[in-house]
Enzyme design. Structure first.
Site, PDB file in Angstrom:
ATOM      1  N   GLU A   1       4.922   1.845 -37.346  1.00  0.00           N
ATOM      2  CA  GLU A   1       4.198   2.292 -36.153  1.00  0.00           C
ATOM      3  C   GLU A   1       5.201   2.674 -35.064  1.00  0.00           C
ATOM      4  O   GLU A   1       6.258   2.052 -34.925  1.00  0.00           O
ATOM      5  CB  GLU A   1       3.319   1.142 -35.657  1.00  0.00           C
ATOM      6  CG  GLU A   1       2.627   1.376 -34.320  1.00  0.00           C
ATOM      7  CD  GLU A   1       1.994   0.103 -33.769  1.00  0.00           C
ATOM      8  OE1 GLU A   1       0.992   0.225 -33.039  1.00  0.00           O
ATOM      9  OE2 GLU A   1       2.480  -1.011 -34.056  1.00  0.00           O
TER      10      GLU A   1
ATOM     11  N   ASN B   1      -2.542   6.403 -30.812  1.00  0.00           N
ATOM     12  CA  ASN B   1      -1.492   5.759 -31.606  1.00  0.00           C
ATOM     13  C   ASN B   1      -1.720   6.223 -33.047  1.00  0.00           C
ATOM     14  O   ASN B   1      -2.646   5.776 -33.712  1.00  0.00           O
ATOM     15  CB  ASN B   1      -1.604   4.244 -31.482  1.00  0.00           C
ATOM     16  CG  ASN B   1      -0.428   3.509 -32.076  1.00  0.00           C
ATOM     17  OD1 ASN B   1       0.282   4.030 -32.935  1.00  0.00           O
ATOM     18  ND2 ASN B   1      -0.218   2.269 -31.648  1.00  0.00           N
TER      19      ASN B   1
ATOM     20  N   LYS C   1      -5.122   5.066 -34.675  1.00  0.00           N
ATOM     21  CA  LYS C   1      -5.399   3.622 -34.620  1.00  0.00           C
ATOM     22  C   LYS C   1      -6.724   3.340 -33.918  1.00  0.00           C
ATOM     23  O   LYS C   1      -6.970   3.798 -32.803  1.00  0.00           O
ATOM     24  CB  LYS C   1      -4.249   2.923 -33.890  1.00  0.00           C
ATOM     25  CG  LYS C   1      -4.334   1.405 -33.856  1.00  0.00           C
ATOM     26  CD  LYS C   1      -3.067   0.850 -33.216  1.00  0.00           C
ATOM     27  CE  LYS C   1      -3.043  -0.661 -33.168  1.00  0.00           C
ATOM     28  NZ  LYS C   1      -1.770  -1.159 -32.585  1.00  0.00           N
TER      29      LYS C   1
ATOM     30  N   GLU D   1      -1.693  -1.597 -24.789  1.00  0.00           N
ATOM     31  CA  GLU D   1      -2.172  -0.503 -25.645  1.00  0.00           C
ATOM     32  C   GLU D   1      -3.480   0.087 -25.129  1.00  0.00           C
ATOM     33  O   GLU D   1      -3.716   1.292 -25.250  1.00  0.00           O
ATOM     34  CB  GLU D   1      -2.322  -0.977 -27.094  1.00  0.00           C
ATOM     35  CG  GLU D   1      -0.987  -1.225 -27.777  1.00  0.00           C
ATOM     36  CD  GLU D   1      -1.102  -1.315 -29.276  1.00  0.00           C
ATOM     37  OE1 GLU D   1      -1.664  -0.382 -29.886  1.00  0.00           O
ATOM     38  OE2 GLU D   1      -0.638  -2.325 -29.840  1.00  0.00           O
TER      39      GLU D   1
ATOM     40  N   CYS E   1      -0.871  -1.260 -37.484  1.00  0.00           N
ATOM     41  CA  CYS E   1      -0.653  -2.559 -36.846  1.00  0.00           C
ATOM     42  C   CYS E   1      -1.912  -3.438 -36.819  1.00  0.00           C
ATOM     43  O   CYS E   1      -2.308  -3.973 -37.834  1.00  0.00           O
ATOM     44  CB  CYS E   1      -0.089  -2.353 -35.440  1.00  0.00           C
ATOM     45  SG  CYS E   1       0.696  -3.840 -34.752  1.00  0.00           S
TER      46      CYS E   1
ATOM     47  N   ASN F   1       4.250  -2.914 -35.083  1.00  0.00           N
ATOM     48  CA  ASN F   1       5.205  -3.455 -34.109  1.00  0.00           C
ATOM     49  C   ASN F   1       4.547  -4.704 -33.555  1.00  0.00           C
ATOM     50  O   ASN F   1       3.677  -4.610 -32.681  1.00  0.00           O
ATOM     51  CB  ASN F   1       5.444  -2.489 -32.945  1.00  0.00           C
ATOM     52  CG  ASN F   1       6.280  -1.256 -33.274  1.00  0.00           C
ATOM     53  OD1 ASN F   1       6.873  -0.661 -32.387  1.00  0.00           O
ATOM     54  ND2 ASN F   1       6.326  -0.852 -34.530  1.00  0.00           N
TER      55      ASN F   1
END
Length: 308
Positions: free
Chosen positions: A46, A106, A123, A142, A168, A193
């Site tokens: 990621e 993402n 994501k 995020e 993730c 991550n």
């Protein structure tokens, strides 16, 4: 047998001040090593091109846009695509995507052996928070910098198999794997991550976080009879440590190889896609055993509501 020699390309830390040129050189070195070891597919983490920037709070949201890619491929990453095509290696990596109409995701992409993008995933399960939180030991913003993905959980035919992607936090949610499993997925590629310490629970350190990483990937692989390739960006980024623990998990939920460092490290393993067939035809034969009439709450409700 339908064999894919998979290279899980764990990456060590990327500091805030480091440019994409530095990062791409490291990615190319891992790709050359993968080629030398006969890999058909290389999977990077990621946000592979930048530091994990959601740890930094910026009052003006647009100040973070320098970490986003406005097109893919672009000049900075073109060497990756050219080298992959020359090596005839498919690849997957994650990055921050800024769309032409101003949306922030993402994102992860998948290419074929010629360097052409054949799949894109955004994501869906965004962790963290949107505003500065003084109670946390570190920020995880995020929800400030990204929007939830809008592409669902698609799968693609590539390298003679059926592949899907996740990013993730998605790996912690069983729905991620099951939606792809219902499309016959045989291999799920996941970059992550993950901070080494839980910002809201200080005693949850690297050992527990690595345990949860393994648990999530192994359960997803077993319950959907598929390979899971989970690849970390790890190590100390400007004083903020990320776990490593990159793993390749087989369709029985067994870890077949695992990273030993928090640096750039390549794991290579031959994955037989035909090994997914037994589970899909027996205990996880969805057509024979699923009972959708009892699953309504999964899509009709988000939060848990205890009985009165």
């Amino acid at each position: 047998m339908r064999m894919i020699n998979v290279a899980a390309a764990q990456m060590g830390p990327i500091q805030r001040a480091e440019g994409r040129d530095v990062v791409v050189r490291r990615m190319l070195a891992l790709m050359d090593e993968a080629k030398a070891k006969g890999a058909d597919l290389i999977v990077y983490p990621e946000l592979a091109l930048t530091t994990f920037f959601p740890r930094w709070y910026m009052e003006n949201r647009a100040d973070a846009d320098g970490w986003f890619e406005r097109e893919m491929p672009n000049d900075a990453v073109r060497p990756l695509f050219d080298r992959a095509a020359r090596h005839e290696i498919a690849m997957s990596f994650g990055y921050a995507e800024l769309t032409p109409d101003g949306h922030h995701f993402n994102t992860a992409i998948l290419t074929d052996r010629t360097g052409n993008i054949v799949g894109k995933y955004r994501k869906i399960h965004l962790p963290g928070h949107a505003e500065f939180d003084p109670e946390r030991t570190h920020q995880h913003l995020e929800k400030r910098y990204f929007e939830p993905g809008d592409l669902g959980f698609p799968v693609w035919r590539n390298l003679g198999g059926i592949m899907g992607m996740a990013v993730c936090n998605d790996r912690r949610w069983p729905e991620t794997y099951r939606v792809m499993g219902l499309q016959g997925v045989e291999m799920v590629l996941i970059g992550y991550n993950t901070p080494s310490v839980n910002a809201q629970k200080g005693d949850e350190g690297p050992e527990k976080r690595l345990f949860h990483n393994r648990l999530s990937a192994q359960a997803g692989a077993y319950q959907n009879s598929c390979w899971v390739i989970a690849v970390a960006k790890a190590g100390d980024e400007d004083g903020h440590r990320l776990i490593g623990g990159s793993i390749i998990v087989n369709p029985d939920g067994e870890i077949v190889t695992e990273a030993k460092t928090e640096d750039d490290e390549l794991l290579v393993h031959p994955c037989d896609l035909d090994a997914t067939a037994f589970g899909k035809e027996t205990i996880f034969n969805f057509a024979a055993h699923r009972r959708t009439e009892h699953y309504g709450l999964i899509t009709s409700r988000t939060g848990a509501i205890p009985p009165t």
